[in-house]
Design a protein around this motif. Structure first.
Motif, PDB file in Angstrom:
ATOM      1  N   TYR A 151       6.872  -3.950   8.886  1.00 44.74           N
ATOM      2  CA  TYR A 151       6.944  -3.035   7.740  1.00 44.74           C
ATOM      3  C   TYR A 151       5.553  -2.608   7.299  1.00 44.74           C
ATOM      4  O   TYR A 151       5.326  -1.455   6.905  1.00 44.74           O
ATOM      5  CB  TYR A 151       7.658  -3.709   6.574  1.00 44.74           C
ATOM      6  N   ASP A 152       4.611  -3.550   7.344  1.00 44.22           N
ATOM      7  CA  ASP A 152       3.239  -3.231   6.928  1.00 44.22           C
ATOM      8  C   ASP A 152       2.478  -2.484   8.020  1.00 44.22           C
ATOM      9  O   ASP A 152       1.598  -1.673   7.729  1.00 44.22           O
ATOM     10  CB  ASP A 152       2.493  -4.525   6.573  1.00 44.22           C
TER      11      ASP A 152
ATOM     12  N   ASP B  41      10.335   0.973   8.114  1.00 48.01           N
ATOM     13  CA  ASP B  41      11.280   0.706   7.023  1.00 48.01           C
ATOM     14  C   ASP B  41      12.424   1.710   7.080  1.00 48.01           C
ATOM     15  O   ASP B  41      13.595   1.351   6.885  1.00 48.01           O
ATOM     16  CB  ASP B  41      10.548   0.788   5.682  1.00 48.01           C
TER      17      ASP B  41
ATOM     18  N   GLU C  96      11.898  -9.303  -7.079  1.00 47.74           N
ATOM     19  CA  GLU C  96      10.497  -9.112  -7.465  1.00 47.74           C
ATOM     20  C   GLU C  96      10.257  -9.592  -8.889  1.00 47.74           C
ATOM     21  O   GLU C  96       9.249 -10.240  -9.182  1.00 47.74           O
ATOM     22  CB  GLU C  96      10.115  -7.641  -7.330  1.00 47.74           C
TER      23      GLU C  96
ATOM     24  N   HIS D 227       8.721  -0.551  -3.604  1.00 46.82           N
ATOM     25  CA  HIS D 227       7.398   0.055  -3.442  1.00 46.82           C
ATOM     26  C   HIS D 227       7.344   1.432  -4.082  1.00 46.82           C
ATOM     27  O   HIS D 227       6.775   2.365  -3.507  1.00 46.82           O
ATOM     28  CB  HIS D 227       7.044   0.132  -1.956  1.00 46.82           C
TER      29      HIS D 227
ATOM     30  N   ASP E 125       9.456   5.376  -2.211  1.00 51.13           N
ATOM     31  CA  ASP E 125      10.049   4.466  -1.226  1.00 51.13           C
ATOM     32  C   ASP E 125      11.560   4.365  -1.422  1.00 51.13           C
ATOM     33  O   ASP E 125      12.325   4.358  -0.451  1.00 51.13           O
ATOM     34  CB  ASP E 125       9.399   3.083  -1.348  1.00 51.13           C
TER      35      ASP E 125
END
Length: 210
Positions: free
Chosen positions: A89-90, A96, A155, A170, A174
């Motif tokens: 994902y990063d 994503d 989160e 995000h 997103d």
């Protein structure tokens, strides 16, 4: 999925083998997490691995039609998600959206299976074709809302209680992209369902009756 198997020409044994291989990798990620003391890897390896056994449990305990293709479909979705959580994902911004398209297709397929089960098990129930497509799309959007709420909740929980959020949001952009990708997955499934209902109605009924 028998119809799709015939269309794609992928033997069921190959599909089962591919799903098993991904399950082994998920198990390896979980074990590695235990050995290294990384709780995040344990969670991201164990939970998806358990989900991959869901089609088999539904087939065994409730007699629902869950063949090798469907198992591979579900396993691929959670497997790609796990790879994303451990770095992809990063590394890749588009990854994503890829997983959301696939996940959206799984959810749409699940929603469609519910409508077919109702139609096949009751002579008084018959959904118009247009309704089925709209219902699938709304079903996916509703699931997407629940998913975003779950991401937000994890989160918030991480901020309140400390620790790492294993699902995270995000920003608005997103979220919008996630919904668009989920919808794309639903559209793909709707097009496949339309072709199957139009060109292979007998095969579809046979598959759902199995």
């Amino acid at each position: 999925m028998t119809v799709l198997t015939e269309r794609l020409g992928i033997p069921p044994a190959y599909q089962r083998g591919t799903a098993r291989l991904m399950q082994v990798v998920l198990l390896g990620i979980a074990v590695y997490g235990v050995v290294r003391g990384q709780f995040g890897l344990v969670v991201n390896g164990t939970l998806p691995l358990l989900i991959t056994f869901l089609p088999g449990v539904l087939r065994r305990d409730y007699g629902l039609p869950m063949n090798a293709g469907l198992t591979l479909w579900v396993t691929t979705a959670v497997f790609l998600h796990t790879l994303g959580m451990i770095g992809l994902y990063d590394a890749f911004g588009w990854y994503d959206q890829l997983t959301h398209v696939l996940s959206g297709s799984v959810v749409a397929g699940s929603g469609y299976a519910v409508t077919r089960a109702l139609e096949l098990h009751s002579d008084e129930v018959e959904f118009p074709e247009e309704f089925v497509y709209v219902y699938m799309f709304i079903f996916v959007l509703a699931f997407g809302v629940l998913w975003e709420i779950m991401e937000f909740s994890t989160e918030v929980a991480a901020r309140v209680f400390g620790g790492q959020a294993y699902l995270a949001i995000h920003g608005v952009r997103d979220i919008a992209l996630d919904f668009a990708s989920n919808g794309a997955g639903a559209v793909v499934v709707a097009l496949l369902v339309r072709e199957v209902r139009t060109r292979f109605p007998a095969a579809l009924a046979r598959e759902m009756d199995e």
